[in-house]
Design a protein around this motif. Structure first.
Motif, PDB file in Angstrom:
ATOM      1  N   LEU A  99      54.572  34.394  -7.243  1.00 15.09           N
ATOM      2  CA  LEU A  99      53.964  33.102  -6.935  1.00 15.09           C
ATOM      3  C   LEU A  99      54.960  31.959  -7.116  1.00 15.09           C
ATOM      4  O   LEU A  99      54.898  30.960  -6.386  1.00 15.09           O
ATOM      5  N   ALA A 100      55.883  32.093  -8.065  1.00 22.04           N
ATOM      6  CA  ALA A 100      56.932  31.080  -8.206  1.00 22.04           C
ATOM      7  C   ALA A 100      57.825  31.061  -6.958  1.00 22.04           C
ATOM      8  O   ALA A 100      58.239  29.990  -6.493  1.00 22.04           O
ATOM      9  N   LEU A 101      58.102  32.236  -6.411  1.00 23.12           N
ATOM     10  CA  LEU A 101      58.894  32.303  -5.181  1.00 23.12           C
ATOM     11  C   LEU A 101      58.142  31.679  -4.016  1.00 23.12           C
ATOM     12  O   LEU A 101      58.735  30.990  -3.176  1.00 23.12           O
ATOM     13  N   VAL A 136      47.966  21.789  -2.160  1.00 23.21           N
ATOM     14  CA  VAL A 136      47.625  22.986  -1.375  1.00 23.21           C
ATOM     15  C   VAL A 136      48.170  24.238  -2.047  1.00 23.21           C
ATOM     16  O   VAL A 136      47.490  25.268  -2.149  1.00 23.21           O
ATOM     17  N   LEU A 137      49.403  24.164  -2.531  1.00 24.26           N
ATOM     18  CA  LEU A 137      49.995  25.306  -3.223  1.00 24.26           C
ATOM     19  C   LEU A 137      49.198  25.667  -4.466  1.00 24.26           C
ATOM     20  O   LEU A 137      48.933  26.855  -4.727  1.00 24.26           O
ATOM     21  N   ALA A 189      53.122  28.658 -12.768  1.00 19.65           N
ATOM     22  CA  ALA A 189      54.340  29.349 -12.343  1.00 19.65           C
ATOM     23  C   ALA A 189      54.687  28.993 -10.901  1.00 19.65           C
ATOM     24  O   ALA A 189      55.859  28.772 -10.562  1.00 19.65           O
ATOM     25  N   ALA A 190      53.665  28.928 -10.036  1.00 15.31           N
ATOM     26  CA  ALA A 190      53.897  28.544  -8.642  1.00 15.31           C
ATOM     27  C   ALA A 190      54.415  27.115  -8.556  1.00 15.31           C
ATOM     28  O   ALA A 190      55.340  26.816  -7.782  1.00 15.31           O
ATOM     29  N   LEU A 191      53.847  26.213  -9.339  1.00 15.54           N
ATOM     30  CA  LEU A 191      54.297  24.822  -9.338  1.00 15.54           C
ATOM     31  C   LEU A 191      55.693  24.692  -9.932  1.00 15.54           C
ATOM     32  O   LEU A 191      56.464  23.804  -9.532  1.00 15.54           O
ATOM     33  N   LEU A 192      56.027  25.554 -10.890  1.00 16.63           N
ATOM     34  CA  LEU A 192      57.390  25.554 -11.432  1.00 16.63           C
ATOM     35  C   LEU A 192      58.387  25.919 -10.339  1.00 16.63           C
ATOM     36  O   LEU A 192      59.432  25.262 -10.182  1.00 16.63           O
ATOM     37  N   LEU A 270      59.357  18.746 -14.764  1.00 21.19           N
ATOM     38  CA  LEU A 270      60.120  19.137 -13.583  1.00 21.19           C
ATOM     39  C   LEU A 270      59.495  18.579 -12.297  1.00 21.19           C
ATOM     40  O   LEU A 270      60.216  18.235 -11.353  1.00 21.19           O
ATOM     41  N   LEU A 271      58.173  18.484 -12.262  1.00 19.68           N
ATOM     42  CA  LEU A 271      57.522  17.906 -11.078  1.00 19.68           C
ATOM     43  C   LEU A 271      57.858  16.424 -10.947  1.00 19.68           C
ATOM     44  O   LEU A 271      58.095  15.928  -9.835  1.00 19.68           O
TER      45      LEU A 271
END
Length: 283
Positions: A99-101, A136-137, A189-192, A270-271
């Motif tokens: 999901l991070a990818l 959306v992500l 993790a996806a947002l990271l 980080l965002l």
């Protein structure tokens, strides 16, 4: 009525031709819809989500069966700390990477194909573009993460029950926390990955960074010098956030929700950096 009078009437002051009317400005809702279409139609999206589900369910089944068979032969001290939740939800360790990818690809794919230029031409408000992508992500990642956690939990606990080992049910408050909290962790993790992809803008570099952050550092952390190894095990964001899927409480580590808060704080920082960079850097 002559053609000349028709043209005169249609071009009179205050009566602009329909094709000369100013186009409506793109709103945040329009950006959300556009980003939903882009993410949903990326070829990698379906494969990443399916891979996340297969990994989560597959590892839950394997871990549940093997741990269940070993439980009867464990020492009493090992049986006392046996954690059925962590056993069945171990798939999160690889699901977080997939999901991070996906989060990184949401941005880096557009930079790689140069479609980011068209996106920013249509919606010059860069903060709006990035916010729409992130929303959306997050929704998509939470849905995939929740499905992975629920099915993995059910399969893993069924395997433990069949082997005669301790197991949990969704009526257990700890189980609910682990399943829904685990989905939140996978969303983070996806947002990271999304934030890192925005900062780096390279798919290859983002993939390398996510593997190192989520797998390599936690795996080799115990080999570091004493204080650094302890800090890594306790406060490294993926390690701290992963406590959300455990039932056994190690007093040397952060609790489930404080650990998830550490992960959320890291992602938030980080965002913010990604938003500031995206707004100032050329496409």
């Amino acid at each position: 009525m002559s053609l000349t009078s028709v043209i005169t009437r249609r071009t009179a002051p205050g009566r602009p031709l329909p094709d000369t009317a100013e186009p409506k400005k793109a709103t945040f809702r329009h950006s959300l819809h556009a980003e939903w279409i882009k993410i949903r139609t990326m070829r990698s999206t379906l494969w990443v989500i399916l891979g996340t589900l297969v990994i989560g369910v597959g590892l839950a089944s394997l871990n549940g069966a093997s741990a269940g068979d070993e439980y009867a032969t464990m020492q009493a001290a090992d049986q006392a700390v046996f954690d059925p939740l962590a056993t069945s939800l171990k798939g999160y360790m690889l699901a977080q990477v997939t999901l991070a990818l996906l989060g990184g690809l949401v941005v880096t794919a557009e930079y790689g194909s140069r479609t980011i230029v068209s996106t920013l031409t249509a919606v010059p408000h860069r903060g709006r573009v990035l916010a729409a992508k992130a929303v959306v992500l997050a929704v998509m990642a939470y849905g995939a993460g929740l499905a992975t956690m629920v099915v993995g939990f059910a399969v893993g606990q069924s395997a433990l029950e069949s082997a005669g080992a301790p197991y949990a049910t969704l009526s257990d408050p700890q189980a609910l926390r682990a399943v829904f909290g685990g989905a939140l962790y996978l969303t983070l993790a996806a947002l990271l990955g999304f934030a890192v992809g925005t900062l780096i803008r390279s798919t290859t570099a983002t993939v390398t960074t996510m593997f190192a952050t989520m797998l390599i550092v936690p795996a080799f952390g115990p080999a570091l010098p004493g204080p650094l190894a302890d800090w890594t095990a306790t406060y490294w964001p993926p390690s701290a956030g992963g406590q959300i899927v455990t039932a056994y409480r190690d007093p040397a580590l952060l609790g489930p929700w404080p650990g998830l808060a550490v992960m959320a704080g890291c992602v938030a920082v980080l965002l913010v950096a990604a938003f500031l960079t995206f707004r100032r850097r050329d496409a």
